[in-house]
Design an enzyme around this catalytic site. Structure first.
Site, mmCIF file in Angstrom:
data_model
loop_
_atom_site.group_PDB
_atom_site.id
_atom_site.type_symbol
_atom_site.label_atom_id
_atom_site.label_comp_id
_atom_site.label_asym_id
_atom_site.label_seq_id
_atom_site.Cartn_x
_atom_site.Cartn_y
_atom_site.Cartn_z
ATOM 1 N N ASN A 42 0.491 -0.675 -0.077
ATOM 2 C CA ASN A 42 -0.245 0.140 0.031
ATOM 3 C C ASN A 42 1.384 1.470 -0.422
ATOM 4 O O ASN A 42 2.049 0.845 0.274
ATOM 5 C CB ASN A 42 -1.079 -0.176 1.122
ATOM 6 C CG ASN A 42 -0.612 -0.220 2.101
ATOM 7 O OD1 ASN A 42 0.282 -1.304 2.692
ATOM 8 N ND2 ASN A 42 -1.002 0.391 3.567
ATOM 9 N N ALA A 46 -1.197 11.992 1.064
ATOM 10 C CA ALA A 46 -1.011 12.955 2.176
ATOM 11 C C ALA A 46 -3.217 13.730 1.880
ATOM 12 O O ALA A 46 -3.523 13.894 2.367
ATOM 13 C CB ALA A 46 -0.741 13.806 2.133
ATOM 14 N N CYS A 53 -3.998 0.720 -2.978
ATOM 15 C CA CYS A 53 -3.658 -0.169 -2.034
ATOM 16 C C CYS A 53 -2.867 -1.501 -2.066
ATOM 17 O O CYS A 53 -2.465 -1.209 -3.380
ATOM 18 C CB CYS A 53 -5.426 -1.327 -1.994
ATOM 19 S SG CYS A 53 -6.425 -0.595 -0.418
ATOM 20 N N GLU A 55 -3.249 -4.291 -3.429
ATOM 21 C CA GLU A 55 -3.632 -5.471 -3.793
ATOM 22 C C GLU A 55 -3.352 -5.037 -5.760
ATOM 23 O O GLU A 55 -3.094 -5.319 -6.704
ATOM 24 C CB GLU A 55 -4.596 -6.113 -4.257
ATOM 25 C CG GLU A 55 -4.675 -7.188 -2.444
ATOM 26 C CD GLU A 55 -5.749 -5.637 -1.958
ATOM 27 O OE1 GLU A 55 -4.697 -5.075 -1.515
ATOM 28 O OE2 GLU A 55 -6.449 -6.192 -0.702
ATOM 29 N N CYS A 89 -10.703 -3.168 -4.840
ATOM 30 C CA CYS A 89 -9.410 -4.174 -4.711
ATOM 31 C C CYS A 89 -10.308 -5.533 -5.644
ATOM 32 O O CYS A 89 -9.557 -5.832 -7.013
ATOM 33 C CB CYS A 89 -8.762 -4.165 -4.150
ATOM 34 S SG CYS A 89 -6.984 -3.655 -3.650
#
Ligand code: THU
Length: 130
Positions: A42, A46, A53, A55, A89
């Site tokens: 991941n 900000a 992610c 994946e 995902c």
């Protein structure tokens, strides 16, 4: 690569996670049908919504290198619970098939195995559009 090796790769990839906001590190390892393995972690931002992610990091790396057929993916988090792929995902992986095996791994390396069909039943995919 064996299932256990793929799980270990996902666990190892947590070291590269950029997660200064959630402090929750995730690693992924995606195996294509030709045996190549694409890894990801991941990467937070900000501007929180711009985060990605593990994946999806692995998936976009794979597709951008010409892989679109996949056998399985291992996803490892920092928690006692198994690391369940988030909805976004699941949907993005689903684009490339519902038979993908998903190994949800916990911080100790224990894991559970599902198909993407089980994790995202009655899904919307490219076939719906054709
Ligand atoms: N995360 C993943 O990398 N994969 C998932 O499927 C679940 C959540 C990340 C996103 C965010 O950086 C952190 O875990 C906490 O939500």
């Amino acid at each position: 690569m064996t299932e256990l090796e793929l799980v270990q790769k996902a666990l190892d990839m947590r070291q590269y996670a950029y997660a200064p906001y959630s402090h929750f590190r995730v690693g992924a390892a995606l195996e294509s049908v030709d045996g190549r393995v694409f890894t990801g972690c991941n990467v937070e931002n900000a501007a929180y919504g711009s985060s990605i992610c593990a994946e999806r990091t692995a998936l976009v790396k794979a597709v951008s290198e010409g892989a679109v057929r996949f056998r399985r993916i291992a996803v490892a988090g920092d928690s006692e619970d198994y690391c369940w792929p988030c909805g976004a995902c699941r949907q993005m992986l689903r684009e490339f098939g519902t038979e993908l095996e998903v190994l949800a791994v916990n911080r100790d390396g224990a894991y559970r195995r599902f198909t993407l069909e089980e994790l995202l039943p009655h899904s919307f995919g490219p076939e719906t559009l054709s």
